[in-house]
Structures are given as C-alpha cells and as structure tokens.
Design a protein around this motif. Structure first.
Motif, short mmCIF file in Angstrom:
data_model
loop_
_atom_site.label_atom_id
_atom_site.label_comp_id
_atom_site.label_asym_id
_atom_site.label_seq_id
_atom_site.Cartn_x
_atom_site.Cartn_y
_atom_site.Cartn_z
N GLY A 95 -55.93 -44.26 22.47
CA GLY A 95 -54.96 -43.25 22.90
C GLY A 95 -54.64 -42.16 21.91
N ALA A 96 -55.31 -42.13 20.78
CA ALA A 96 -55.02 -41.09 19.78
C ALA A 96 -55.64 -39.76 20.21
CB ALA A 96 -55.56 -41.50 18.42
N ASP A 97 -54.97 -38.68 19.86
CA ASP A 97 -55.54 -37.34 20.00
C ASP A 97 -56.10 -36.96 18.64
OD1 ASP A 97 -54.76 -37.15 22.65
OD2 ASP A 97 -52.87 -36.17 22.18
N VAL A 98 -57.40 -36.71 18.60
CA VAL A 98 -58.11 -36.48 17.35
C VAL A 98 -58.68 -35.07 17.34
CG1 VAL A 98 -60.04 -37.26 15.89
CG2 VAL A 98 -58.71 -38.93 17.21
N ILE A 99 -58.58 -34.40 16.19
CA ILE A 99 -59.14 -33.07 16.04
C ILE A 99 -60.21 -33.10 14.95
CG2 ILE A 99 -57.39 -32.23 14.41
CD1 ILE A 99 -57.58 -29.54 16.10
N LEU A 100 -61.31 -32.44 15.24
CA LEU A 100 -62.47 -32.48 14.37
C LEU A 100 -62.93 -31.05 14.09
CD1 LEU A 100 -64.94 -34.06 13.19
CD2 LEU A 100 -65.86 -34.10 15.51
N GLU A 101 -63.22 -30.75 12.83
CA GLU A 101 -63.73 -29.44 12.43
C GLU A 101 -65.20 -29.59 12.07
OE1 GLU A 101 -61.48 -27.38 9.31
OE2 GLU A 101 -59.98 -28.95 9.59
N ILE A 102 -66.08 -28.93 12.84
CA ILE A 102 -67.51 -29.02 12.56
C ILE A 102 -68.19 -27.70 12.90
CG2 ILE A 102 -67.72 -31.52 12.81
CD1 ILE A 102 -68.63 -31.14 15.65
N ASP A 103 -69.50 -27.66 12.71
CA ASP A 103 -70.24 -26.45 13.04
C ASP A 103 -70.61 -26.45 14.53
OD1 ASP A 103 -72.44 -28.14 13.36
OD2 ASP A 103 -73.50 -27.41 11.62
N PHE A 104 -71.14 -25.32 14.98
CA PHE A 104 -71.46 -25.11 16.39
C PHE A 104 -72.41 -26.18 16.93
CE2 PHE A 104 -74.31 -23.29 19.59
CZ PHE A 104 -73.40 -22.97 20.58
N GLN A 105 -73.50 -26.43 16.21
CA GLN A 105 -74.48 -27.41 16.68
C GLN A 105 -73.87 -28.80 16.80
OE1 GLN A 105 -77.53 -26.63 13.73
NE2 GLN A 105 -78.81 -25.65 15.28
N GLY A 106 -73.04 -29.18 15.83
CA GLY A 106 -72.36 -30.47 15.90
C GLY A 106 -71.44 -30.55 17.11
N ALA A 107 -70.76 -29.45 17.42
CA ALA A 107 -69.86 -29.42 18.58
C ALA A 107 -70.64 -29.66 19.87
CB ALA A 107 -69.12 -28.08 18.63
N ILE A 108 -71.80 -29.05 19.99
CA ILE A 108 -72.63 -29.24 21.18
C ILE A 108 -73.08 -30.70 21.28
CG2 ILE A 108 -74.81 -28.58 22.29
CD1 ILE A 108 -72.47 -26.45 22.32
N ASN A 109 -73.45 -31.31 20.15
CA ASN A 109 -73.84 -32.73 20.16
C ASN A 109 -72.68 -33.63 20.57
OD1 ASN A 109 -76.49 -32.22 19.46
ND2 ASN A 109 -76.09 -32.41 17.28
N ILE A 110 -71.48 -33.32 20.09
CA ILE A 110 -70.29 -34.10 20.45
C ILE A 110 -70.07 -34.03 21.96
CG2 ILE A 110 -67.77 -34.21 20.27
CD1 ILE A 110 -68.95 -35.20 17.71
N LYS A 111 -70.20 -32.84 22.53
CA LYS A 111 -69.96 -32.65 23.97
C LYS A 111 -70.93 -33.48 24.81
CE LYS A 111 -67.64 -30.42 27.19
NZ LYS A 111 -66.22 -30.61 27.40
N LYS A 112 -72.14 -33.72 24.31
CA LYS A 112 -73.12 -34.54 25.03
C LYS A 112 -72.64 -35.99 25.12
CE LYS A 112 -77.06 -31.74 23.64
NZ LYS A 112 -78.23 -31.68 22.74
N ILE A 113 -71.91 -36.44 24.11
CA ILE A 113 -71.45 -37.83 24.06
C ILE A 113 -70.05 -37.97 24.66
CG2 ILE A 113 -70.89 -39.74 22.49
CD1 ILE A 113 -73.02 -38.42 20.58
N PHE A 114 -69.17 -37.03 24.34
CA PHE A 114 -67.80 -37.01 24.86
C PHE A 114 -67.67 -35.84 25.84
CE2 PHE A 114 -67.14 -39.43 21.01
CZ PHE A 114 -66.14 -40.33 21.36
N ALA A 115 -68.00 -36.10 27.09
CA ALA A 115 -67.98 -35.03 28.09
C ALA A 115 -66.59 -34.40 28.24
CB ALA A 115 -68.46 -35.56 29.43
#
Length: 125
Positions: A95-115
């Motif tokens: 239930g935690a709200d988490v914020i992550l700072e990364i580069d563009f490519q990493g963000a796209i990879n995250i979106k593939k796993i966390f829709a």
C-alpha cells in the motif's frame, strides 16, 4: 498486476530539476516514499548507504543483474544504476506510494512491468 500502492516514475535528463521537484513533492506529502536505487559509483559528500543509494561493488551489481533483481538498470557516466524489483514490488504491494527518479529508458521499462505506474516526464528549461 494491480497493487494497493502507487508507483510514480519521474524521468528527465540530467540537470532538468527532477530531484528538486521530487524533494518538494515529498515535503508536501509525507506519505510518498522515495525509491532508493543501487549504484556502482562511490558515495559523494555526505551520502550514506541505503539513504541516497545502495552502493555496490561491480561484482555485487553483476550478481543482481544475473538474478534478475532489477526492474531496470543502466550504464550512466561510467557507472551502473538499478532499481530493485523486490523492494518496489513489496512496498507497493503493502500500500505504499513510491516515487522513483530514473532516465527515460528506465521509465519505459518500468511501465512494461507496472502497467499502472504513473510516468512523469520533465523537460529541461
């Protein structure tokens, strides 16, 4: 996979101000928790292991890559940086709200796993 917590991903080029924006947001909303990345670079100044980053040897980092322990990882300015799969999944699952700072490519990879991840892209001034 749906989780009760939220994952916010802030991506921007170096120097665009993402760290300042994330810091200001966390001052406004204490429920948002920062994600702490892993890196092979040495600590700078007053940085502490586990606070700003988890500082790893190249061999430790390689082991995590081989175990598929990162949601994403990248080479940046001669060092490697990665986001722990287990840590993020566990926190948002509880239930935690988490914020992550990364580069563009990493963000796209995250979106593939966390829709359901919320991607925030910052453009430089």
């Amino acid at each position: 996979m749906d989780y009760p917590g939220n994952l916010f991903v802030v991506a921007a080029p170096s120097g665009a101000g993402k760290s300042s924006l994330v810091k200001a947001l966390m001052e406004l909303d204490s429920r948002i928790q920062p994600a702490v990345s892993h890196t092979t670079r040495p600590p700078r100044g007053q940085e502490k292991h586990g606070r700003e980053y988890f500082f790893l040897s190249p061999e430790e980092f390689d082991g995590m890559v081989q175990r598929d322990a990162f949601l994403e990882w990248a080479h940046v300015h001669g060092h490697r940086y990665g986001t722990s799969r287990h840590t993020i999944e566990e926190r948002v699952a509880h239930g935690a709200d988490v914020i992550l700072e990364i580069d563009f490519q990493g963000a796209i990879n995250i979106k593939k796993i966390f829709a359901n991840a919320v991607l925030i892209f910052i453009l430089p001034p």
